[in-house]
Design a protein around this motif. Structure first.
Motif, PDB file in Angstrom:
ATOM      1  N   TYR A  67      80.674 -74.340  -2.091  1.00 26.04           N
ATOM      2  CA  TYR A  67      79.727 -73.472  -2.775  1.00 26.04           C
ATOM      3  C   TYR A  67      80.494 -72.366  -3.483  1.00 26.04           C
ATOM      4  O   TYR A  67      81.675 -72.136  -3.257  1.00 26.04           O
ATOM      5  N   LYS A  68      79.773 -71.680  -4.349  1.00 23.27           N
ATOM      6  CA  LYS A  68      80.320 -70.526  -5.066  1.00 23.27           C
ATOM      7  C   LYS A  68      79.473 -69.321  -4.690  1.00 23.27           C
ATOM      8  O   LYS A  68      78.247 -69.388  -4.699  1.00 23.27           O
ATOM      9  N   THR A  85      75.694 -70.682  -4.682  1.00 27.36           N
ATOM     10  CA  THR A  85      75.361 -71.879  -5.451  1.00 27.36           C
ATOM     11  C   THR A  85      76.029 -73.087  -4.817  1.00 27.36           C
ATOM     12  O   THR A  85      77.260 -73.186  -4.796  1.00 27.36           O
ATOM     13  N   SER A  87      76.266 -76.410  -5.769  1.00 25.36           N
ATOM     14  CA  SER A  87      76.001 -77.290  -6.921  1.00 25.36           C
ATOM     15  C   SER A  87      75.878 -78.752  -6.511  1.00 25.36           C
ATOM     16  O   SER A  87      75.101 -79.488  -7.099  1.00 25.36           O
ATOM     17  N   GLY A  88      76.604 -79.187  -5.513  1.00 26.02           N
ATOM     18  CA  GLY A  88      76.493 -80.576  -5.048  1.00 26.02           C
ATOM     19  C   GLY A  88      75.127 -80.887  -4.455  1.00 26.02           C
ATOM     20  O   GLY A  88      74.653 -82.019  -4.521  1.00 26.02           O
ATOM     21  N   LYS A  89      74.478 -79.892  -3.883  1.00 28.91           N
ATOM     22  CA  LYS A  89      73.137 -80.052  -3.297  1.00 28.91           C
ATOM     23  C   LYS A  89      72.044 -79.695  -4.284  1.00 28.91           C
ATOM     24  O   LYS A  89      70.875 -79.988  -4.064  1.00 28.91           O
ATOM     25  N   GLY A  90      72.413 -78.989  -5.358  1.00 29.88           N
ATOM     26  CA  GLY A  90      71.410 -78.612  -6.363  1.00 29.88           C
ATOM     27  C   GLY A  90      70.542 -77.447  -5.961  1.00 29.88           C
ATOM     28  O   GLY A  90      69.374 -77.374  -6.332  1.00 29.88           O
ATOM     29  N   THR A  92      70.503 -73.013  -5.407  1.00 27.03           N
ATOM     30  CA  THR A  92      71.096 -71.675  -5.451  1.00 27.03           C
ATOM     31  C   THR A  92      70.190 -70.765  -4.640  1.00 27.03           C
ATOM     32  O   THR A  92      68.971 -70.764  -4.827  1.00 27.03           O
ATOM     33  N   THR A 112      67.799 -77.664  -8.593  1.00 26.49           N
ATOM     34  CA  THR A 112      68.067 -78.441  -9.797  1.00 26.49           C
ATOM     35  C   THR A 112      68.283 -79.926  -9.500  1.00 26.49           C
ATOM     36  O   THR A 112      68.506 -80.700 -10.420  1.00 26.49           O
ATOM     37  N   LYS A 113      68.228 -80.303  -8.230  1.00 24.36           N
ATOM     38  CA  LYS A 113      68.347 -81.709  -7.840  1.00 24.36           C
ATOM     39  C   LYS A 113      67.213 -82.073  -6.900  1.00 24.36           C
ATOM     40  O   LYS A 113      66.610 -81.210  -6.265  1.00 24.36           O
ATOM     41  N   LYS A 168      63.517 -78.336 -12.978  1.00 24.54           N
ATOM     42  CA  LYS A 168      64.032 -77.179 -12.261  1.00 24.54           C
ATOM     43  C   LYS A 168      62.866 -76.452 -11.598  1.00 24.54           C
ATOM     44  O   LYS A 168      61.788 -76.352 -12.170  1.00 24.54           O
TER      45      LYS A 168
END
Length: 175
Positions: A67-68, A85, A87-90, A92, A112-113, A168
Motif C-alpha cells: 500500500y501507499k 491506498t 491499489s491491488g485491492k482497489g 483507498t 475502484t475494483k 467507482k
C-alpha cells in the motif's frame, strides 16, 4: 341478491386495499436506503464504517502489506489525515487523527475494483439497475448521467458510472 353482492364487493375492496397497503409498506423496505449505518464496506467478513476507528496495522492486516500511505499534517488544530491506498485491492481509506498516537477515524472509502463491496452489496462492475434496488431512487444524478449521489446528513455516497456499469464508489463523511 344485490345486497350480498355489495357485501362481497365491499369485503373484496377492503381486502384489496389491505393488500395494497401491505405491499406498499414492504416495498419500501425491499430497497435499503443509504444511511449512516450503511456508510461502509465489507471485506473478508470485516466491516469498515465511516466514523469507525482503525489503524495502519489493522488496515495492513485486512488488505495486505502492499500500500501507499500519504500523510497531511497541515490540518489545523492538531489534526492529521492519512490516506492508505491498496491499489491491488482497489480501495483507498482516508482517516483523520485528532492527536499524535490517537485512534484514526475513517472519513472516506473509495473503491475502484469489484472485490470490495459496500455494506449493502454494491461493487464496481455492477449494472446501474442494481443501484436503485439496493439504495432506492432518492438520489441526485448529474446531467451527463455519470454520477449518482446519495446523501444522508453529513454522509455521502457518490457512484461513478460508465456504459451502465459502476466504475467507482466513494463513501465520505463531510465533517
Amino acid at each position: 341478491m344485490l345486497h350480498i353482492n355489495r357485501k362481497i364487493a365491499t369485503r373484496v375492496s377492503a381486502l384489496v386495499l389491505a393488500l395494497m397497503l401491505l405491499f406498499s409498506c414492504t416495498a419500501g423496505f425491499a430497497a435499503a436506503s443509504f444511511t449512516k449505518k450503511a456508510a461502509g464496506v465489507k471485506y473478508n467478513k470485516t466491516t469498515l464504517k465511516l466514523g469507525g476507528t482503525t489503524s495502519e496495522k489493522a488496515l495492513k492486516k485486512l488488505f495486505g502489506n502492499k500500500y501507499k500511505r500519504v500523510t497531511d499534517d497541515g490540518c489545523t488544530f492538531g489534526y492529521a489525515t492519512y490516506q492508505y491506498t491498496f491499489s491491488g485491492k482497489g480501495i483507498t481509506v482516508e482517516t483523520l487523527q485528532k492527536k499524535k498516537g490517537g485512534k484514526e477515524q475513517i472519513i472516506t472509502l473509495t473503491m475502484t475494483k469489484k472485490n470490495v463491496p459496500t455494506i449493502a452489496g454494491l461493487k464496481v462492475g455492477d449494472k446501474t439497475s442494481k443501484i436503485a434496488k439496493l439504495y432506492g431512487k432518492n438520489c441526485k444524478i448529474n446531467k451527463a448521467k455519470t454520477k449518482i449521489l446519495y446523501e444522508v446528513g453529513a454522509y455521502y455516497m457518490e457512484i461513478t458510472v460508465k456504459k451502465s456499469k459502476v466504475t467507482k464508489i466513494t463513501i465520505l463523511w463531510d465533517l
